[in-house]
Motif scaffolding. Sequence first.
Motif, PDB file in Angstrom:
ATOM      1  N   GLU A  79      -8.932  33.389  75.741  1.00 55.53           N
ATOM      2  CA  GLU A  79     -10.289  33.850  75.439  1.00 55.53           C
ATOM      3  C   GLU A  79     -10.620  33.626  73.970  1.00 55.53           C
ATOM      4  N   LYS A  80      -9.662  33.942  73.096  1.00 51.45           N
ATOM      5  CA  LYS A  80      -9.860  33.751  71.660  1.00 51.45           C
ATOM      6  C   LYS A  80     -10.046  32.272  71.322  1.00 51.45           C
ATOM      7  N   TYR A  81      -9.273  31.426  71.964  1.00 48.04           N
ATOM      8  CA  TYR A  81      -9.357  29.980  71.759  1.00 48.04           C
ATOM      9  C   TYR A  81     -10.760  29.472  72.090  1.00 48.04           C
ATOM     10  N   HIS A  82     -11.288  29.869  73.229  1.00 41.84           N
ATOM     11  CA  HIS A  82     -12.614  29.390  73.621  1.00 41.84           C
ATOM     12  C   HIS A  82     -13.715  29.988  72.747  1.00 41.84           C
ATOM     13  N   LYS A  83     -13.559  31.228  72.344  1.00 44.56           N
ATOM     14  CA  LYS A  83     -14.545  31.823  71.442  1.00 44.56           C
ATOM     15  C   LYS A  83     -14.539  31.117  70.086  1.00 44.56           C
ATOM     16  N   TRP A  84     -13.323  30.819  69.605  1.00 44.83           N
ATOM     17  CA  TRP A  84     -13.203  30.123  68.321  1.00 44.83           C
ATOM     18  C   TRP A  84     -13.918  28.771  68.390  1.00 44.83           C
ATOM     19  N   ARG A  85     -13.701  28.062  69.472  1.00 41.39           N
ATOM     20  CA  ARG A  85     -14.341  26.747  69.609  1.00 41.39           C
ATOM     21  C   ARG A  85     -15.858  26.889  69.707  1.00 41.39           C
ATOM     22  N   ALA A  86     -16.323  27.901  70.436  1.00 41.50           N
ATOM     23  CA  ALA A  86     -17.763  28.105  70.576  1.00 41.50           C
ATOM     24  C   ALA A  86     -18.411  28.427  69.238  1.00 41.50           C
ATOM     25  N   GLN A  87     -17.678  29.089  68.367  1.00 42.91           N
ATOM     26  CA  GLN A  87     -18.219  29.492  67.072  1.00 42.91           C
ATOM     27  C   GLN A  87     -17.930  28.467  65.970  1.00 42.91           C
ATOM     28  N   SER A  88     -17.383  27.316  66.365  1.00 46.88           N
ATOM     29  CA  SER A  88     -17.037  26.276  65.382  1.00 46.88           C
ATOM     30  C   SER A  88     -17.645  24.930  65.766  1.00 46.88           C
ATOM     31  N   PRO A  89     -18.962  24.864  65.934  1.00 46.08           N
ATOM     32  CA  PRO A  89     -19.574  23.591  66.346  1.00 46.08           C
ATOM     33  C   PRO A  89     -19.399  22.490  65.319  1.00 46.08           C
ATOM     34  N   GLU A  90     -19.263  22.858  64.032  1.00 48.40           N
ATOM     35  CA  GLU A  90     -19.089  21.837  63.005  1.00 48.40           C
ATOM     36  C   GLU A  90     -17.773  21.085  63.171  1.00 48.40           C
ATOM     37  N   ILE A  91     -16.847  21.681  63.924  1.00 48.30           N
ATOM     38  CA  ILE A  91     -15.558  21.044  64.205  1.00 48.30           C
ATOM     39  C   ILE A  91     -15.502  20.527  65.633  1.00 48.30           C
ATOM     40  N   CYS A  92     -15.937  21.335  66.581  1.00 44.46           N
ATOM     41  CA  CYS A  92     -15.663  21.075  67.990  1.00 44.46           C
ATOM     42  C   CYS A  92     -16.805  20.431  68.777  1.00 44.46           C
ATOM     43  N   SER A  93     -17.990  20.320  68.185  1.00 43.52           N
ATOM     44  CA  SER A  93     -19.091  19.735  68.946  1.00 43.52           C
ATOM     45  C   SER A  93     -18.885  18.241  69.163  1.00 43.52           C
ATOM     46  N   ASN A  94     -18.095  17.617  68.317  1.00 45.24           N
ATOM     47  CA  ASN A  94     -17.772  16.196  68.480  1.00 45.24           C
ATOM     48  C   ASN A  94     -16.288  16.009  68.217  1.00 45.24           C
ATOM     49  N   MET A  95     -15.497  16.026  69.276  1.00 44.52           N
ATOM     50  CA  MET A  95     -14.046  15.899  69.146  1.00 44.52           C
ATOM     51  C   MET A  95     -13.571  14.455  69.314  1.00 44.52           C
ATOM     52  N   ARG A  96     -14.486  13.513  69.296  1.00 43.99           N
ATOM     53  CA  ARG A  96     -14.088  12.118  69.458  1.00 43.99           C
ATOM     54  C   ARG A  96     -13.304  11.643  68.244  1.00 43.99           C
ATOM     55  N   PRO A  97     -12.148  11.021  68.442  1.00 44.26           N
ATOM     56  CA  PRO A  97     -11.386  10.497  67.308  1.00 44.26           C
ATOM     57  C   PRO A  97     -12.188   9.522  66.446  1.00 44.26           C
ATOM     58  N   SER A  98     -13.120   8.810  67.050  1.00 40.79           N
ATOM     59  CA  SER A  98     -13.929   7.870  66.270  1.00 40.79           C
ATOM     60  C   SER A  98     -14.778   8.582  65.225  1.00 40.79           C
ATOM     61  N   SER A  99     -15.042   9.874  65.419  1.00 43.52           N
ATOM     62  CA  SER A  99     -15.852  10.620  64.457  1.00 43.52           C
ATOM     63  C   SER A  99     -15.108  10.831  63.133  1.00 43.52           C
ATOM     64  N   VAL A 100     -13.781  10.677  63.160  1.00 47.58           N
ATOM     65  CA  VAL A 100     -12.970  10.807  61.939  1.00 47.58           C
ATOM     66  C   VAL A 100     -12.104   9.564  61.751  1.00 47.58           C
ATOM     67  N   ARG A 101     -12.591   8.447  62.253  1.00 54.66           N
ATOM     68  CA  ARG A 101     -11.831   7.197  62.164  1.00 54.66           C
ATOM     69  C   ARG A 101     -11.457   6.874  60.713  1.00 54.66           C
ATOM     70  N   GLY A 102     -12.401   7.086  59.791  1.00 53.61           N
ATOM     71  CA  GLY A 102     -12.142   6.758  58.394  1.00 53.61           C
ATOM     72  C   GLY A 102     -10.953   7.509  57.833  1.00 53.61           C
ATOM     73  N   LEU A 103     -10.863   8.803  58.147  1.00 52.27           N
ATOM     74  CA  LEU A 103      -9.726   9.608  57.684  1.00 52.27           C
ATOM     75  C   LEU A 103      -8.418   9.122  58.308  1.00 52.27           C
ATOM     76  N   LEU A 104      -8.462   8.841  59.594  1.00 51.16           N
ATOM     77  CA  LEU A 104      -7.261   8.382  60.282  1.00 51.16           C
ATOM     78  C   LEU A 104      -6.803   7.036  59.740  1.00 51.16           C
ATOM     79  N   GLU A 105      -7.732   6.111  59.565  1.00 52.17           N
ATOM     80  CA  GLU A 105      -7.368   4.771  59.100  1.00 52.17           C
ATOM     81  C   GLU A 105      -6.971   4.763  57.627  1.00 52.17           C
ATOM     82  N   ALA A 106      -7.356   5.807  56.894  1.00 51.39           N
ATOM     83  CA  ALA A 106      -6.936   5.920  55.497  1.00 51.39           C
ATOM     84  C   ALA A 106      -5.481   6.363  55.377  1.00 51.39           C
ATOM     85  N   GLY A 107      -4.879   6.770  56.498  1.00 47.63           N
ATOM     86  CA  GLY A 107      -3.488   7.227  56.476  1.00 47.63           C
ATOM     87  C   GLY A 107      -3.341   8.685  56.096  1.00 47.63           C
TER      88      GLY A 107
END
Length: 316
Positions: A79-107
């Motif tokens: 329950e806490k996990y789902h509430k945390w995600r619901a209250q964290s749209p700046e993190i969880c609204s787009n969980m696609r790896p491509s959304s942070v491709r630059g960070l990943l490819e930077a190593g």
Amino acid sequence: MEQTTSPPSGYTCKLSEEALKKAREELNEDPSTRLAMVEALRERIKQSPDLCIQDDDHILLRFLRARYFNVEQAFKLLEKYHKWRAQSPEICSNMRPSSVRGLLEAGYHAALPGRDQDGRKVMFYRIGKWDPYQFSAYEVFRVSMISSEKIIQEEDTQVHGIAMIADLAGLSFSHAYQIGPRVAKKIGSITTDAFPIRVKEIHLLNQPMLFDAIFAIIKPFMSEKMRNRIHLHGPKTETLLQYVDRDALPPEYGGTGPPLDEACRLWTDTLLACEDEFSAMSYSGQELVAIEEEEEEEEEEVEDEEVEEAAEVEES
């Protein structure tokens, strides 16, 4: 390897013999009652009709293992996990790896190949690879969430947990500026009582003097048990070998594993290949009843006490 009769969901235990033994001894996991406990958790979820939670056997097992097969505590974590995600749209609204491709490819980050001597998955971060003018702290946090969601699919990780290593060389005021109390609270909450993963150790390397000011912001939001698992190594990275064996570490840090840049490329490729999977994880929070901030703050102290009670079986 122990096998179970597969229910309609198709679950088959994939734990190694070593992990199965550890699950019995440390997590109270009994293969003969495992699926009955899953069903008990599923029935507990049905008692909260306002929650719309995926109840796949594989997913529910993550939460049961994280709470020593205590159904009520596993439900509260879920329950806490789902509430945390619901209250964290700046993190969880787009969980696609491509959304942070630059960070990943930077190593910036990798889940290192293989496991350490205790069966743990090793997560490595390099702060110097984070450009704070290009990526926000929330996007950096999203990288960790995406990786955590991927590795927690592995049953051995659910049992053995993870070791986190962060090289803080290059940490600057530009980074620190982005880490305020709001970000710190989210970091503390997800690492303490809102994600079904066992964080066994956190190792910090090459921390500059600036780190003390940043940690002072984050520390109040972490449980005492989690704070006690943080090890500060400074520039003496060789002391890391006292906790993580050479085979699990890259050569830049005294290990015999693949170079860190190579590990980062491999992990980036792994995550980017899961774009569709993570697209389905992107989360608006509309599936949950809205939770008022005042209510959450009033409940935090009680919930934290409950989590500590659930963790009385101390992890080795």
